[in-house]
Scaffold this active site. Structure first.
Site, short mmCIF file in Angstrom:
data_model
loop_
_atom_site.label_atom_id
_atom_site.label_comp_id
_atom_site.label_asym_id
_atom_site.label_seq_id
_atom_site.Cartn_x
_atom_site.Cartn_y
_atom_site.Cartn_z
N GLU A 336 38.48 47.76 43.72
CA GLU A 336 39.12 47.22 42.51
C GLU A 336 38.38 47.54 41.20
OE1 GLU A 336 41.48 43.41 44.17
OE2 GLU A 336 39.34 43.14 44.05
C1 TNX Z 1 40.80 41.37 47.19
S1 TNX Z 1 39.82 42.84 49.49
C2 TNX Z 1 39.45 41.58 47.03
C3 TNX Z 1 38.56 40.43 46.83
C4 TNX Z 1 39.31 39.13 46.82
C5 TNX Z 1 40.36 39.16 47.89
C6 TNX Z 1 41.08 37.87 48.05
C7 TNX Z 1 38.86 43.37 48.44
C8 TNX Z 1 38.04 44.51 48.82
N1 TNX Z 1 38.82 42.78 47.22
O1 TNX Z 1 37.84 40.58 45.64
O2 TNX Z 1 38.40 38.10 47.05
O3 TNX Z 1 41.29 40.17 47.56
O4 TNX Z 1 41.94 37.88 49.16
#
Ligand code: TNX
Length: 521
Positions: A336
């Site tokens: 992200e």
């Molecule tokens: C996505 S999954 C994220 C996390 C959040 C999560 C909550 C991922 C690699 N990143 O930062 O905590 O969703 O479900």
């Protein structure tokens, strides 16, 4: 509707369980092969001893380790049974024998074992200590539910195992769960409790998500502000916390004793607000650095992807974490990242991956890190294009840990009205968590999937009891996907076996969710 079961100590009456010993074809994860024996089986008595057997010279070198496995088994069985269960060197007589046998078929692998029970005793054989440990978890599961009780239990004195031969080994070499200690901090004692649940279901990796926007949870002596500033808060504004080197090593040791490898994650370059609050000079994008940051937005923070300062920082962190971690992996996150260009991102990941290798470890990253040359990728995000990128990486040799968010995310709600958890990847009831195949969910290079992981993100979870409600009963579903042969996959059979686990969790004092799709007794 929602029912919470908080175990007998919270006043919930124990539920009826099937009379008689539990046969090995009822346990979770279901073993590779179960051959029922004949006769009365074995009953633990006050004469039962736990024996560690002699062997070849190679085996003698592991004698101390086998003895520690025996001691741990004895501790587990003594509390509920009140039996003495002394651990003894080879001796005749009835009892439980733990035997290393390097002559077992090679296919048994390091984690496989053979368990036989008959009127004379129980014998667990394996090629190495890890297999013996996994076998002792099967032994636990073959005893009545009260065996999970931390105090003398009522099921006694009939601590009996059915006569059987079990031959067992895992389908995948990587079976993990992740705990997010950044959004909410969990103490070393609480993490040990989490490890206990993983070990029972034969998981072998604990991934700790140690850093995120809301907190930095591991001490790095060269960078004291990471914890002096970055550990002081968490989601919701409560105080947070962090692990000292000694705390972390204690967690690692506890995991090791249960044959779990700790995979520490430092999430870079995004999810880095806590590090930026501590060291603002690491920011070249001019992003806001709210501190304390107690919300749950994602994607707003990034380390500066270029310049020397940031790589000196990552090297300090990677070096310390490698020093503290005996396992082969360091996870560098990489998910992200929304504020830097793809080429800069890929180059950043490549350089941090190199630092991890230089520190003697194998880098692991979330699936986005594929363009940065990371060779062990954790798949979570099925949105447009990601699986193509991942398939191409596997064709270049990369391996994949499957943690698809719509199946294995332990923080998704069971149903939309459930009070805990999130829904961005959908709702995940027990059948959804179980009914998929890690090998074929994505069209990847054959053989590139090395295992599964269940991430437990903690934006909405701040107590061990809340973790349990999300974990149980979905963790055993994932554990079975990781361990049991593909041919044994059968929801109807699984849900019946899973239903029998409830009484065991009640005996242990674990909270769990009595989901309607499971036929609890
Ligand atoms: C996505 S999954 C994220 C996390 C959040 C999560 C909550 C991922 C690699 N990143 O930062 O905590 O969703 O479900």
């Amino acid at each position: 509707g929602l029912q919470r079961v908080l175990g007998p100590r919270d006043g919930t009456a124990a539920r009826p369980v099937p009379a008689g010993p539990r046969t090995a074809d009822r346990i979770v994860p279901v073993p590779l092969s179960v051959t029922p024996g004949s006769g009365p089986g074995y009953r633990l008595t006050d004469r039962t001893v736990i024996r560690t057997a002699p062997g070849t010279e190679a085996v003698e070198r592991q004698a101390g380790e086998v003895r520690r496995i025996a001691e741990r088994l004895a501790e587990t069985l003594r509390r509920p049974t009140g039996l003495p269960l002394p651990v003894v060197e080879p001796a005749a007589g009835d009892g439980i024998a733990l035997v290393l046998d390097p002559a077992l078929p090679e296919a048994t692998g390091t984690e496989g074992y053979r368990l036989t029970a008959d009127a004379d005793g129980v014998r667990i054989t394996a090629r190495g200590p890890e297999g013996l440990f996994r076998g002792t978890q099967t032994l636990r599961q073959l005893l009545p539910p009260g065996i999970e009780s931390p105090a003398p239990a009522a099921d006694g004195p009939e601590w009996t195992l059915a006569p059987v031969t079990v031959e067992d080994r895992p389908r995948y070499r990587y079976r993990g769960a992740m705990l997010d200690v950044a959004r909410h901090f969990f103490t070393p004692a609480e993490v040990k409790g989490f490890i206990d649940r993983l070990a029972l279901y034969k998981l072998n990796h604990l991934h700790l998500h140690l850093t995120d926007d809301q907190g930095w949870r591991i001490e790095v002596p060269a960078r004291p502000a990471l914890t002096a500033v970055g550990a002081t808060s968490e989601v919701g504004g409560t105080p947070g916390g962090f692990y000292t080197a000694a705390d972390y090593q204690e967690i690692v040791r506890y995991a090791q004793e249960r044959y779990l490898t700790v995979v520490p994650e430092i999430d870079v370059p995004g999810h880095s607000n806590a590090a930026l609050a501590a060291y603002p000079e690491l920011d070249c994008t001019g992003s806001a650095r709210p501190w304390p940051y107690t919300g749950t937005e994602v994607g707003f923070s990034t380390l500066c992807p270029t310049g020397d300062a940031v790589f000196t920082f990552t090297r300090d962190v990677v070096t310390e974490l490698a020093r503290l971690t005996p396992g082969p992996y360091l996870h560098i996150g990489g998910d992200e990242v929304k504020r830097i260009a793809p080429a800069e991102y890929a180059e950043f990941v490549r350089r941090v991956g190199e630092q991890v290798r230089a520190a003697g470890k194998t880098p692991v990253g979330w699936n986005q890190t594929a363009p940065g040359g990371i060779g062990l990728l954790q798949f979570w995000d099925g949105r447009a294009g990601r699986d193509t990128e991942l398939r191409e990486a596997t064709e270049r040799g990369a391996e994949v840990i499957m943690s698809p968010s719509g199946r294995s995310y332990l923080d998704m709600k069971y149903e939309s009205t459930y009070p805990l958890g999130l829904v961005w990847a959908g709702t995940i009831d027990v059948r959804t968590a179980y009914d998929w195949d890690p090998d074929t969910l994505l069209p990847l290079r054959a053989g590139s999937v090395v295992g599964v992981e269940g991430p437990l993100w903690t934006e909405t979870l701040d107590t061990p009891g809340a973790l349990d409600l999300m974990l149980l009963p979905r963790l055993p579903a994932l554990a079975e996907l990781g361990w049991s042969p593909r041919e044994s996959h059968d929801w109807g059979h699984f849900k019946g076996r899973l239903a029998e686990e409830g009484a065991r969790w009640e005996a242990a004092g674990y909270a769990y969710e009595r989901r309607p799709e499971v036929p609890w007794p």
